[in-house]
Design an enzyme around this catalytic site. Structure first.
Site, mmCIF file in Angstrom:
data_model
loop_
_atom_site.group_PDB
_atom_site.id
_atom_site.type_symbol
_atom_site.label_atom_id
_atom_site.label_comp_id
_atom_site.label_asym_id
_atom_site.label_seq_id
_atom_site.Cartn_x
_atom_site.Cartn_y
_atom_site.Cartn_z
ATOM 1 N N ASP A 86 0.839 -1.208 0.000
ATOM 2 C CA ASP A 86 0.000 0.000 0.000
ATOM 3 C C ASP A 86 0.873 1.256 0.000
ATOM 4 O O ASP A 86 0.585 2.230 -0.703
ATOM 5 C CB ASP A 86 -0.907 -0.034 1.236
ATOM 6 C CG ASP A 86 -1.873 1.133 1.302
ATOM 7 O OD1 ASP A 86 -2.528 1.422 0.284
ATOM 8 O OD2 ASP A 86 -1.970 1.768 2.369
ATOM 9 N N ARG A 132 -11.131 10.215 -11.347
ATOM 10 C CA ARG A 132 -10.803 9.959 -9.944
ATOM 11 C C ARG A 132 -10.163 8.610 -9.658
ATOM 12 O O ARG A 132 -9.645 8.415 -8.567
ATOM 13 C CB ARG A 132 -12.073 10.094 -9.087
ATOM 14 C CG ARG A 132 -12.641 11.492 -9.040
ATOM 15 C CD ARG A 132 -13.719 11.598 -7.976
ATOM 16 N NE ARG A 132 -13.204 11.392 -6.626
ATOM 17 C CZ ARG A 132 -13.961 11.068 -5.580
ATOM 18 N NH1 ARG A 132 -15.256 10.908 -5.728
ATOM 19 N NH2 ARG A 132 -13.414 10.901 -4.388
ATOM 20 N N LYS A 133 -10.203 7.656 -10.597
ATOM 21 C CA LYS A 133 -9.747 6.306 -10.249
ATOM 22 C C LYS A 133 -8.369 5.995 -10.845
ATOM 23 O O LYS A 133 -8.145 6.142 -12.048
ATOM 24 C CB LYS A 133 -10.787 5.276 -10.698
ATOM 25 C CG LYS A 133 -12.080 5.412 -9.878
ATOM 26 C CD LYS A 133 -13.001 4.250 -10.073
ATOM 27 C CE LYS A 133 -13.988 4.498 -11.166
ATOM 28 N NZ LYS A 133 -15.047 3.485 -11.255
HETATM 29 C C1 LIG Z 1 -12.577 8.551 -0.680
HETATM 30 C C2 LIG Z 1 -13.205 7.158 -0.776
HETATM 31 C C3 LIG Z 1 -12.154 6.139 -1.195
HETATM 32 C C4 LIG Z 1 -14.294 7.165 -1.848
HETATM 33 O O1 LIG Z 1 -15.415 7.897 -1.383
HETATM 34 P P1 LIG Z 1 -16.078 9.086 -2.198
HETATM 35 O O2 LIG Z 1 -15.121 10.228 -2.322
HETATM 36 O O3 LIG Z 1 -17.392 9.336 -1.573
HETATM 37 O O4 LIG Z 1 -16.237 8.526 -3.668
HETATM 38 P P2 LIG Z 1 -17.146 7.330 -4.216
HETATM 39 O O5 LIG Z 1 -17.564 6.370 -3.158
HETATM 40 O O6 LIG Z 1 -18.190 7.939 -5.100
HETATM 41 O O7 LIG Z 1 -16.046 6.574 -5.120
HETATM 42 C C5 LIG Z 1 -15.469 7.173 -6.273
HETATM 43 C C6 LIG Z 1 -15.387 6.116 -7.344
HETATM 44 O O8 LIG Z 1 -14.562 5.045 -6.876
HETATM 45 C C7 LIG Z 1 -15.318 3.822 -6.849
HETATM 46 N N1 LIG Z 1 -14.955 3.062 -5.655
HETATM 47 C C8 LIG Z 1 -14.797 3.520 -4.410
HETATM 48 N N2 LIG Z 1 -14.455 2.526 -3.582
HETATM 49 C C9 LIG Z 1 -14.403 1.406 -4.340
HETATM 50 C C10 LIG Z 1 -14.090 0.052 -4.068
HETATM 51 N N3 LIG Z 1 -13.754 -0.376 -2.826
HETATM 52 N N4 LIG Z 1 -14.115 -0.818 -5.079
HETATM 53 C C11 LIG Z 1 -14.418 -0.429 -6.343
HETATM 54 N N5 LIG Z 1 -14.726 0.848 -6.670
HETATM 55 C C12 LIG Z 1 -14.722 1.745 -5.668
HETATM 56 C C13 LIG Z 1 -16.777 4.247 -6.801
HETATM 57 O O9 LIG Z 1 -17.622 3.239 -7.301
HETATM 58 C C14 LIG Z 1 -16.754 5.489 -7.668
HETATM 59 O O10 LIG Z 1 -16.714 5.096 -9.015
HETATM 60 P P3 LIG Z 1 -17.612 5.861 -10.133
HETATM 61 O O11 LIG Z 1 -17.162 7.294 -10.094
HETATM 62 O O12 LIG Z 1 -19.034 5.696 -9.670
HETATM 63 O O13 LIG Z 1 -17.270 5.156 -11.417
HETATM 64 C C15 LIG Z 1 -13.842 6.764 0.605
HETATM 65 O O14 LIG Z 1 -14.478 5.509 0.490
HETATM 66 C C16 LIG Z 1 -12.792 6.725 1.723
HETATM 67 O O15 LIG Z 1 -12.394 7.756 2.266
HETATM 68 N N6 LIG Z 1 -12.334 5.495 2.090
HETATM 69 C C17 LIG Z 1 -11.229 5.372 3.067
HETATM 70 C C18 LIG Z 1 -9.868 5.530 2.363
HETATM 71 C C19 LIG Z 1 -8.730 5.217 3.300
HETATM 72 O O16 LIG Z 1 -8.752 5.604 4.459
HETATM 73 N N7 LIG Z 1 -7.673 4.517 2.779
HETATM 74 C C20 LIG Z 1 -6.549 4.141 3.584
HETATM 75 C C21 LIG Z 1 -5.605 5.298 3.873
HETATM 76 S S1 LIG Z 1 -4.878 6.011 2.410
HETATM 77 C C22 LIG Z 1 -3.421 5.109 2.183
HETATM 78 O O17 LIG Z 1 -3.037 4.324 3.011
HETATM 79 C C23 LIG Z 1 -2.724 5.311 0.898
HETATM 80 C C24 LIG Z 1 -1.434 5.976 0.903
HETATM 81 C C25 LIG Z 1 -0.287 5.351 1.340
HETATM 82 C C26 LIG Z 1 0.933 6.007 1.264
HETATM 83 C C27 LIG Z 1 1.018 7.282 0.733
HETATM 84 C C28 LIG Z 1 -0.122 7.908 0.320
HETATM 85 C C29 LIG Z 1 -1.349 7.257 0.376
#
Ligand SMILES: CC(C)(COP(=O)(O)OP(=O)(O)OC[C@H]1O[C@@H](n2cnc3c(N)ncnc32)[C@H](O)[C@@H]1OP(=O)(O)O)[C@@H](O)C(=O)NCCC(=O)NCCSC(=O)Cc1ccccc1
Length: 177
Positions: A86, A132-133
């Site tokens: 990750d 966004r993806k």
């Molecule tokens: C922000 C988001 C990920 C998405 O929410 P929202 O903004 O409301 O957006 P939305 O839900 O509308 O989705 C947008 C699009 O994406 C798609 N999609 C989404 N999920 C899935 C899925 N599982 N599977 C498949 N697709 C999925 C969804 O269908 C949509 O697609 P569409 O546009 O309809 O085609 C939210 O769930 C969140 O905060 N999660 C926690 C994240 C977190 O804490 N992570 C860990 C810490 S970070 C880290 O460690 C990294 C790091 C390391 C080192 C250095 C730097 C970085």
């Protein structure tokens, strides 16, 4: 020694300065994206202290698991193996100065990951899907052999994603915040 290992051996002595949002990072050693990070922070007691480099379009990280990361005698915990995949994956959008977070991480554990052996983890952007993806692939290697690999979906977020959880102005300079 592999090409990646040689390139990474240059070390992190020339630490680059953060650049503005959406500007690509220069090649070479990368500073920690945030102080205290489990993956790349150099002051996190529990962390792996990974050093990271941008080589071409690939992120290369070097670290060594130790007793703090144990899951079985002599072996790393599967969760920390996922964490290093990750970390390398998350550094791909970081070097593009794009704020993005892991939405999904699928890990294939090919071999046990031993403690006390220097390892190399690398990550590359497979493809962008819409605005966004980001689909990112990462590999963890020991002596050039695959230990684990991951396919991840990262989703681009607004800087408010971090402010909403207590980030302060200037704490995430790579993301322009
Ligand atoms: C922000 C988001 C990920 C998405 O929410 P929202 O903004 O409301 O957006 P939305 O839900 O509308 O989705 C947008 C699009 O994406 C798609 N999609 C989404 N999920 C899935 C899925 N599982 N599977 C498949 N697709 C999925 C969804 O269908 C949509 O697609 P569409 O546009 O309809 O085609 C939210 O769930 C969140 O905060 N999660 C926690 C994240 C977190 O804490 N992570 C860990 C810490 S970070 C880290 O460690 C990294 C790091 C390391 C080192 C250095 C730097 C970085």
């Amino acid at each position: 020694m592999t090409g990646l290992a040689e390139a990474s051996d240059r070390g992190a002595e020339q630490v680059r300065q953060p650049v503005p949002l959406n500007s690509p990072m220069p090649q070479g050693p990368l500073p920690s994206h945030v102080d205290g990070c489990f993956g790349c922070g150099q002051h996190n007691y529990a962390g792996v202290g990974m050093t990271l480099e941008l080589i071409g379009d690939r992120i290369v990280g070097r670290f060594t698991f130790d007793e703090r990361h144990k899951g079985a005698p002599g072996l790393a915990h599967g969760g920390v193996v996922a964490a290093v995949l990750d970390e390398a994956s998350g550094t791909v959008p970081t070097t593009m100065c794009v704020p993005a977070v892991t939405a999904k991480l699928e890990v294939n554990y090919a071999k046990p990951a031993p403690l006390h052996r220097p390892m190399i983890v690398s990550a590359i952007l497979d493809r962008r899907e819409g605005e966004r993806k980001l689909h990112i692939h990462a590999r963890l290697e020991l002596d050039g052999e695959l230990v684990a690999e991951a396919n991840a979906l990262f989703v681009v977020v607004s800087p408010d994603h971090f402010f909403a959880h207590g980030a302060k102005e200037g704490e995430l300079p790579f993301f322009g915040v």
